[in-house]
Motif scaffolding. Structure first.
Motif, PDB file in Angstrom:
ATOM      1  N   ARG A   1       4.433  16.983   1.130  1.00  0.00           N
ATOM      2  CA  ARG A   1       4.211  15.860   0.207  1.00  0.00           C
ATOM      3  C   ARG A   1       5.330  14.838   0.375  1.00  0.00           C
ATOM      4  N   ASP A   2       4.948  13.615   0.747  1.00  0.00           N
ATOM      5  CA  ASP A   2       5.932  12.574   1.031  1.00  0.00           C
ATOM      6  C   ASP A   2       5.434  11.235   0.513  1.00  0.00           C
ATOM      7  N   THR A   3       6.304  10.237   0.543  1.00  0.00           N
ATOM      8  CA  THR A   3       5.928   8.892   0.090  1.00  0.00           C
ATOM      9  C   THR A   3       6.375   7.861   1.119  1.00  0.00           C
ATOM     10  N   HIS A   4       5.458   6.980   1.483  1.00  0.00           N
ATOM     11  CA  HIS A   4       5.729   5.900   2.428  1.00  0.00           C
ATOM     12  C   HIS A   4       4.969   4.671   1.929  1.00  0.00           C
ATOM     13  N   VAL A   5       5.442   3.484   2.264  1.00  0.00           N
ATOM     14  CA  VAL A   5       4.741   2.270   1.838  1.00  0.00           C
ATOM     15  C   VAL A   5       4.540   1.327   3.022  1.00  0.00           C
ATOM     16  N   ARG A   6       3.464   0.580   2.920  1.00  0.00           N
ATOM     17  CA  ARG A   6       3.183  -0.506   3.858  1.00  0.00           C
ATOM     18  C   ARG A   6       3.367  -1.808   3.107  1.00  0.00           C
TER      19      ARG A   6
ATOM     20  N   SER B   1       0.865  -1.180   0.000  1.00  0.00           N
ATOM     21  CA  SER B   1       0.000   0.000   0.000  1.00  0.00           C
ATOM     22  C   SER B   1       0.898   1.226   0.000  1.00  0.00           C
ATOM     23  N   ILE B   2       0.519   2.232  -0.771  1.00  0.00           N
ATOM     24  CA  ILE B   2       1.346   3.423  -0.937  1.00  0.00           C
ATOM     25  C   ILE B   2       0.620   4.627  -0.347  1.00  0.00           C
ATOM     26  N   TYR B   3       1.356   5.399   0.454  1.00  0.00           N
ATOM     27  CA  TYR B   3       0.796   6.589   1.088  1.00  0.00           C
ATOM     28  C   TYR B   3       1.567   7.819   0.629  1.00  0.00           C
ATOM     29  N   THR B   4       0.811   8.842   0.223  1.00  0.00           N
ATOM     30  CA  THR B   4       1.449  10.066  -0.256  1.00  0.00           C
ATOM     31  C   THR B   4       1.146  11.266   0.639  1.00  0.00           C
ATOM     32  N   ASP B   5       0.575  11.001   1.804  1.00  0.00           N
ATOM     33  CA  ASP B   5       0.361  12.071   2.781  1.00  0.00           C
ATOM     34  C   ASP B   5       0.501  11.494   4.185  1.00  0.00           C
ATOM     35  N   GLY B   6       0.869  12.345   5.124  1.00  0.00           N
ATOM     36  CA  GLY B   6       1.148  11.899   6.480  1.00  0.00           C
ATOM     37  C   GLY B   6      -0.059  11.373   7.216  1.00  0.00           C
ATOM     38  N   TYR B   7      -1.248  11.938   6.940  1.00  0.00           N
ATOM     39  CA  TYR B   7      -2.437  11.516   7.664  1.00  0.00           C
ATOM     40  C   TYR B   7      -2.764  10.056   7.381  1.00  0.00           C
ATOM     41  N   SER B   8      -2.789   9.669   6.098  1.00  0.00           N
ATOM     42  CA  SER B   8      -3.147   8.288   5.759  1.00  0.00           C
ATOM     43  C   SER B   8      -2.088   7.311   6.251  1.00  0.00           C
ATOM     44  N   MET B   9      -0.801   7.715   6.177  1.00  0.00           N
ATOM     45  CA  MET B   9       0.259   6.815   6.654  1.00  0.00           C
ATOM     46  C   MET B   9       0.153   6.604   8.160  1.00  0.00           C
TER      47      MET B   9
END
Length: 477
Positions: free
Chosen positions: A252-257, A120-128
């Motif tokens: 704007r950032d990128t994080h993955v689960r 899963s890919i997150y492009t904002d801090g709230y969803s991550m």
């Protein structure tokens, strides 16, 4: 009269000693046999700004201290030991030959690639943060967290309280934060977790009089592992600004689960760093549980550090750029590349590869941003397309190439990430994940200004001079 003579004598002695120290320091810098670009940068700083240069060299310039921090041989052995627990698992040994980059990281970094993951890919801090806290709330056995920044603000306290609740439920929790990244955080914030049975460690504490032995080597990784089955990696830390952004724009950032065997790589990275600081070696099979395939994503977690013989992420980047045939897209908040990386990007563009670099139009640090801008004309001259993100601060570290691989992690495209920091990136090789991350880049591109050399050359002389001066210091930033 005698007083004047004595003052002149002392002044002369001081000047002689002062210049002797400067010259001796320059001589030491030369004898270090480091990268000539870095050597010249230090010589320029010491020559034109001697007092500032001496202070900076005392704190940031000495090369030998990293060997005293963590033994190179010892760290290499540590990197291999946790891996031994899951080498019996089904890694994608049969597919390493299909990707030269995958094979490179396996050989140089002992990084194994694993299939059967969901991403899963997150492009904002709230969803991550929402996803991370949800997974933590479901944890049953252990939670391992590692962040460069873990702030004592509304977000940090929210996560801290959740961790305390899980500790009271009997879940084993280990937290590793960077001492420099969390300088402003009062120790009481972490003490509250310690009192609840959470194991908390800071990475390479920086205290006088041993300040200079540690300040330059920081753990920049952002990793979370829940029960050895679910993991998070990317560019986001734990702080309110990652959700709220700035008054002038979003963050704007990128994080993955990840869920699946790819989490083994995250676990190994965490346990290696934990041993380096806590001296507790955790290699039990319970931290590497057997898992069935959860999806089709192929993941390979790659780490780099200032201790090992090679700069794995930087060298992997160069190999990937030089191997690109159609396109190579990059998002990075800071662009202060080594000469080798800069040359690789130019060669790829000159060879007809569609090379695109995306930077923030406005950044969080003035000096570093000015240094980044100094490279843009050379990129565009070679045919590289440069995009400036206008919607806010672009902190994403994302690389995508040829629909064959994509990478998300903590490594910026600068000297510090490539040579001084402890970094971690995950590389994906399946087409679905790669295309999804490619679309992330293309969506961000809609909020960008595409630079042209004609427009760029019209910027003021003041900006040009400032950029050029800061660039001289780029290897030291």
């Amino acid at each position: 009269m005698d007083t004047i003579v004595i003052n002149d004598l002392f002044s002369a002695i001081f000047n002689v000693l002062y210049f002797a120290v400067i010259l001796a320091t320059i001589f030491i810098v030369i004898l270090d046999n480091r990268n000539p670009v870095k050597t010249m940068a230090w010589i320029l700083v010491l020559f034109f700004l001697p007092i500032v240069g001496l202070v900076f060299y005392f704190f940031f310039g000495q090369n030998t201290r990293k060997e005293r921090l963590i033994s190179r041989k010892g760290y290499s052995r540590l990197n291999k030991r946790p891996l031994a627990e899951y080498q019996a698992q089904e890694s994608l040994k049969e597919q390493t030959g299909k990707s030269h980059l995958m094979s490179f990281f396996t050989r140089v970094n002992n990084a194994w690639a694993f299939g059967g993951n969901t991403v899963s890919i997150y492009t904002d801090g709230y969803s991550m943060l929402q996803a991370l806290m949800h997974e933590i709330s479901l944890a049953r056995h252990h939670i391992h967290l590692q962040f460069y920044i873990f702030e004592d603000d509304a977000i940090g306290r929210l996560l801290r309280d959740l961790l305390i609740d899980k500790a009271r439920q009997g879940v084993k929790i280990r937290l590793l934060y960077d001492d420099v990244g969390c300088w402003r955080v009062d120790s009481m914030f972490y003490d509250q977790m310690l009192c609840e049975g959470i194991e908390v460690q800071s990475f390479l504490k920086v205290r006088f009089p041993r300040f200079t032995s540690k300040v330059n080597y920081r753990n920049h990784r952002k990793i979370a592992i829940i029960d050895g089955r679910i993991g998070f990696i990317g560019g986001m830390n734990i702080a309110e600004r990652y959700i709220k952004g700035f008054s002038w724009g979003i963050w704007r950032d990128t994080h993955v689960r990840m869920e699946g065997k790819g989490v083994y790589g995250l676990q190994s990275a965490f346990l290696t760093d934990w041993f380096a600081i806590d001296r507790t070696l955790l290699t039990s099979a319970e931290y590497f549980p057997k898992m069935k395939d959860n999806g089709s994503a192929i993941a390979q977690v790659v780490t780099s550090d200032p201790v090992g013989e090679w700069h794995e992420i930087m060298q992997g980047l160069m190999k990937a750029v030089c191997s690109a045939r159609h396109y190579f897209y990059v998002e990075t908040p800071y662009f202060l590349p080594t000469e080798e990386v800069m040359t690789a990007l130019q060669i790829a563009a000159l060879g007809g590869v569609d090379v695109r670099i995306m930077l923030p139009k406005r950044a969080d640090t003035f000096i570093t941003h000015k240094g980044s801008l100094s490279y843009l004309d050379e990129l565009m001259k070679a045919g590289v397309k440069v995009y400036l993100y206008k919607k806010g601060f672009l902190h994403s570290k994302l690389w995508v190439s040829d629909d064959e691989f994509a990478s998300v992690g903590s490594a910026n495209m600068d000297f510090r990430s490539f040579e001084h920091n402890f970094e971690a990136n995950v590389f994906f090789y399946d087409k679905d994940t790669v295309k999804t991350l490619k679309n992330v880049f293309l969506d961000d591109q809609k909020h960008c200004l595409l630079l042209s050399r004609k427009i760029w050359e019209q910027r003021s002389w003041k900006n040009k001079v400032m950029e050029s001066v800061v660039r001289l210091l780029a290897p030291l930033l």
